[in-house]
Design an enzyme around this catalytic site. Sequence first.
Site, PDB file in Angstrom:
ATOM      1  N   TYR A   1       4.422  23.440 -12.553  1.00  0.00           N
ATOM      2  CA  TYR A   1       3.856  24.647 -12.427  1.00  0.00           C
ATOM      3  C   TYR A   1       4.506  25.771 -12.756  1.00  0.00           C
ATOM      4  O   TYR A   1       4.077  26.922 -13.300  1.00  0.00           O
ATOM      5  CB  TYR A   1       3.219  24.783 -10.719  1.00  0.00           C
ATOM      6  CG  TYR A   1       2.691  26.117 -10.563  1.00  0.00           C
ATOM      7  CD1 TYR A   1       1.436  26.832 -10.813  1.00  0.00           C
ATOM      8  CD2 TYR A   1       3.764  27.053  -9.794  1.00  0.00           C
ATOM      9  CE1 TYR A   1       1.133  28.031 -10.289  1.00  0.00           C
ATOM     10  CE2 TYR A   1       3.248  28.274  -9.316  1.00  0.00           C
ATOM     11  CZ  TYR A   1       2.020  28.769  -9.580  1.00  0.00           C
ATOM     12  OH  TYR A   1       1.800  30.251  -9.365  1.00  0.00           O
TER      13      TYR A   1
ATOM     14  N   ASP B   1       4.111  34.603 -11.180  1.00  0.00           N
ATOM     15  CA  ASP B   1       4.516  33.991  -9.820  1.00  0.00           C
ATOM     16  C   ASP B   1       5.728  34.400  -9.639  1.00  0.00           C
ATOM     17  O   ASP B   1       6.656  34.238 -10.509  1.00  0.00           O
ATOM     18  CB  ASP B   1       4.369  32.424  -9.596  1.00  0.00           C
ATOM     19  CG  ASP B   1       4.101  32.110  -8.378  1.00  0.00           C
ATOM     20  OD1 ASP B   1       5.001  32.665  -7.383  1.00  0.00           O
ATOM     21  OD2 ASP B   1       3.414  31.116  -7.672  1.00  0.00           O
TER      22      ASP B   1
ATOM     23  N   ARG C   1     -11.085  34.367  -4.817  1.00  0.00           N
ATOM     24  CA  ARG C   1      -9.719  34.716  -4.370  1.00  0.00           C
ATOM     25  C   ARG C   1      -9.463  35.912  -4.949  1.00  0.00           C
ATOM     26  O   ARG C   1      -9.794  36.958  -5.159  1.00  0.00           O
ATOM     27  CB  ARG C   1      -8.793  33.454  -4.231  1.00  0.00           C
ATOM     28  CG  ARG C   1      -9.487  32.527  -3.151  1.00  0.00           C
ATOM     29  CD  ARG C   1      -8.932  31.184  -3.215  1.00  0.00           C
ATOM     30  NE  ARG C   1      -7.395  31.327  -3.454  1.00  0.00           N
ATOM     31  CZ  ARG C   1      -6.512  31.267  -2.364  1.00  0.00           C
ATOM     32  NH1 ARG C   1      -6.808  31.296  -1.102  1.00  0.00           N
ATOM     33  NH2 ARG C   1      -5.358  31.027  -2.664  1.00  0.00           N
TER      34      ARG C   1
ATOM     35  N   LYS D   1       4.248  28.855 -15.413  1.00  0.00           N
ATOM     36  CA  LYS D   1       4.425  30.406 -15.322  1.00  0.00           C
ATOM     37  C   LYS D   1       5.404  31.049 -15.862  1.00  0.00           C
ATOM     38  O   LYS D   1       5.309  32.138 -16.082  1.00  0.00           O
ATOM     39  CB  LYS D   1       4.189  30.579 -13.875  1.00  0.00           C
ATOM     40  CG  LYS D   1       2.995  30.252 -12.993  1.00  0.00           C
ATOM     41  CD  LYS D   1       1.690  31.067 -13.505  1.00  0.00           C
ATOM     42  CE  LYS D   1       0.446  30.670 -12.598  1.00  0.00           C
ATOM     43  NZ  LYS D   1      -0.598  31.596 -12.945  1.00  0.00           N
TER      44      LYS D   1
HETATM   45  N1  LIG Z   1      -2.643  32.651  -4.032  1.00  0.00           N
HETATM   46  C1  LIG Z   1      -1.056  32.690  -3.925  1.00  0.00           C
HETATM   47  O1  LIG Z   1      -0.341  32.793  -3.160  1.00  0.00           O
HETATM   48  C2  LIG Z   1      -0.567  32.946  -5.534  1.00  0.00           C
HETATM   49  C3  LIG Z   1       0.930  33.113  -5.569  1.00  0.00           C
HETATM   50  C4  LIG Z   1       1.464  33.100  -6.811  1.00  0.00           C
HETATM   51  C5  LIG Z   1       0.709  33.121  -7.999  1.00  0.00           C
HETATM   52  N2  LIG Z   1      -0.564  33.174  -7.827  1.00  0.00           N
HETATM   53  C6  LIG Z   1      -1.354  33.215  -9.032  1.00  0.00           C
HETATM   54  O2  LIG Z   1      -2.584  34.192  -8.707  1.00  0.00           O
HETATM   55  C7  LIG Z   1      -3.582  33.609  -9.693  1.00  0.00           C
HETATM   56  C8  LIG Z   1      -4.738  33.479  -8.770  1.00  0.00           C
HETATM   57  O3  LIG Z   1      -4.525  32.698  -7.556  1.00  0.00           O
HETATM   58  P1  LIG Z   1      -5.505  32.092  -6.524  1.00  0.00           P
HETATM   59  O4  LIG Z   1      -4.835  31.572  -5.368  1.00  0.00           O
HETATM   60  O5  LIG Z   1      -6.737  33.108  -6.381  1.00  0.00           O
HETATM   61  O6  LIG Z   1      -6.102  30.771  -7.306  1.00  0.00           O
HETATM   62  P2  LIG Z   1      -7.121  29.727  -6.908  1.00  0.00           P
HETATM   63  O7  LIG Z   1      -7.744  30.013  -5.704  1.00  0.00           O
HETATM   64  O8  LIG Z   1      -6.502  28.486  -7.099  1.00  0.00           O
HETATM   65  O9  LIG Z   1      -8.241  29.977  -8.107  1.00  0.00           O
HETATM   66  C9  LIG Z   1      -7.829  29.283  -9.213  1.00  0.00           C
HETATM   67  C10 LIG Z   1      -8.887  30.021 -10.277  1.00  0.00           C
HETATM   68  O10 LIG Z   1      -8.725  29.538 -11.483  1.00  0.00           O
HETATM   69  C11 LIG Z   1      -9.911  28.996 -12.102  1.00  0.00           C
HETATM   70  N3  LIG Z   1      -9.537  27.538 -12.899  1.00  0.00           N
HETATM   71  C12 LIG Z   1      -8.825  26.673 -12.396  1.00  0.00           C
HETATM   72  N4  LIG Z   1      -8.775  25.772 -13.475  1.00  0.00           N
HETATM   73  C13 LIG Z   1      -9.604  26.272 -14.241  1.00  0.00           C
HETATM   74  C14 LIG Z   1     -10.193  25.527 -15.605  1.00  0.00           C
HETATM   75  N5  LIG Z   1      -9.561  24.352 -15.908  1.00  0.00           N
HETATM   76  N6  LIG Z   1     -10.818  26.191 -16.547  1.00  0.00           N
HETATM   77  C15 LIG Z   1     -11.415  27.424 -15.984  1.00  0.00           C
HETATM   78  N7  LIG Z   1     -10.850  28.239 -14.914  1.00  0.00           N
HETATM   79  C16 LIG Z   1     -10.081  27.397 -14.013  1.00  0.00           C
HETATM   80  C17 LIG Z   1     -10.850  28.661 -10.963  1.00  0.00           C
HETATM   81  O11 LIG Z   1     -12.245  29.091 -11.303  1.00  0.00           O
HETATM   82  P3  LIG Z   1     -13.450  28.315 -10.884  1.00  0.00           P
HETATM   83  O12 LIG Z   1     -13.123  28.296  -9.097  1.00  0.00           O
HETATM   84  O13 LIG Z   1     -14.515  28.749 -11.376  1.00  0.00           O
HETATM   85  O14 LIG Z   1     -13.201  26.804 -11.302  1.00  0.00           O
HETATM   86  C18 LIG Z   1     -10.449  29.823  -9.920  1.00  0.00           C
HETATM   87  O15 LIG Z   1     -11.160  30.893 -10.230  1.00  0.00           O
HETATM   88  C19 LIG Z   1      -3.235  32.414 -10.256  1.00  0.00           C
HETATM   89  O16 LIG Z   1      -2.819  32.679 -11.576  1.00  0.00           O
HETATM   90  C20 LIG Z   1      -2.051  31.992  -9.331  1.00  0.00           C
HETATM   91  O17 LIG Z   1      -1.258  31.028 -10.113  1.00  0.00           O
HETATM   92  C21 LIG Z   1      -1.238  32.902  -6.663  1.00  0.00           C
END
Ligand SMILES: NC(=O)c1ccc[n+]([C@@H]2O[C@H](COP(=O)([O-])OP(=O)(O)OC[C@H]3O[C@@H](n4cnc5c(N)ncnc54)[C@H](OP(=O)(O)O)[C@@H]3O)[C@@H](O)[C@H]2O)c1
Length: 241
Positions: free
Chosen positions: A153, A137, A12, A157
């Site tokens: 959460y 975020d 992602r 953040k």
């Molecule tokens: N998507 C959104 O709309 C959104 C909005 C605001 C902020 N964000 C922020 O943007 C960033 C990426 O979001 P995303 O949606 O791509 O996240 P995601 O799909 O939930 O992916 C989470 C990532 O974090 C890793 N992770 C989770 N728990 C872990 C642990 N215990 N140890 C090591 N790695 C861990 C996972 O690794 P593995 O898969 O290898 O386990 C995965 O690569 C995050 O910081 C999120 O809070 C996202």
Amino acid sequence: MPLALVTGGAVRLGAATSKALAAAGFDVVVHARRSLAEAEALVQELRDLGRQAAVAVADLATPDGPGELAAQVRERSGALDLLVNNAARYEHLAFEAITRERLEAMLAVNLRAPFLLTQALLPALRAASGCVVNITDMAVSHPYTVTHAFSHYLASKAALEQLTRAWALELGPQVRVNAVAPGPVAMAGETTDEQRQDILRRTPLRREGSPEDIARAVVFLATAPYVTGQTLRVDGGLSVA
Ligand SMILES: NC(=O)c1ccc[n+]([C@@H]2O[C@H](COP(=O)([O-])OP(=O)(O)OC[C@H]3O[C@@H](n4cnc5c(N)ncnc54)[C@H](OP(=O)(O)O)[C@@H]3O)[C@@H](O)[C@H]2O)c1
């Protein structure tokens, strides 16, 4: 070539960031916990672009995970140009339903891990006059624009965003520290279709962000030598709506 570490860099937003950094000329260490097949495939893709790339594996929820990841990076190089603290946990839970275990699990991945990892990699970042980009975020500054049921959460953040400013003050002039605060990007899982439509209706750019939108902002901050201590909201304008 400059070297970057992207935590949670295999899927992602993290994967898009790893690719954009490689396209911008960075060699990349792609960190993963469970997404090992995705990480290996991505590393091959980055090598095909002519970059050096490697997978580093660590569970950042454990107290020793950040140190183990830092050691894997230091084995490759004593200098690190960019650390992207992207890996995170996310869940919707009403305040009364957040147990001590859930709170601690959230803070372990989203706050303790970037704290300890940045600390452990600081000599390498200093050696490269490098920089840190924390992924936070937009809901930290505008919680009322999205959902309310994720206070643990949001707290994690918010702390990471405050660390961005604190570290920028303390680690300059050698190391710059900034944050990218995504709005809704590739919404899935815990967001209902109704919630999604409501958010898009209020977003001036009328679409959710793509992982590439976030990656572009990371590349900008990684290559902006007079910017530190800032949070760049990449949210389609939702925060001003
Ligand atoms: N998507 C959104 O709309 C959104 C909005 C605001 C902020 N964000 C922020 O943007 C960033 C990426 O979001 P995303 O949606 O791509 O996240 P995601 O799909 O939930 O992916 C989470 C990532 O974090 C890793 N992770 C989770 N728990 C872990 C642990 N215990 N140890 C090591 N790695 C861990 C996972 O690794 P593995 O898969 O290898 O386990 C995965 O690569 C995050 O910081 C999120 O809070 C996202």
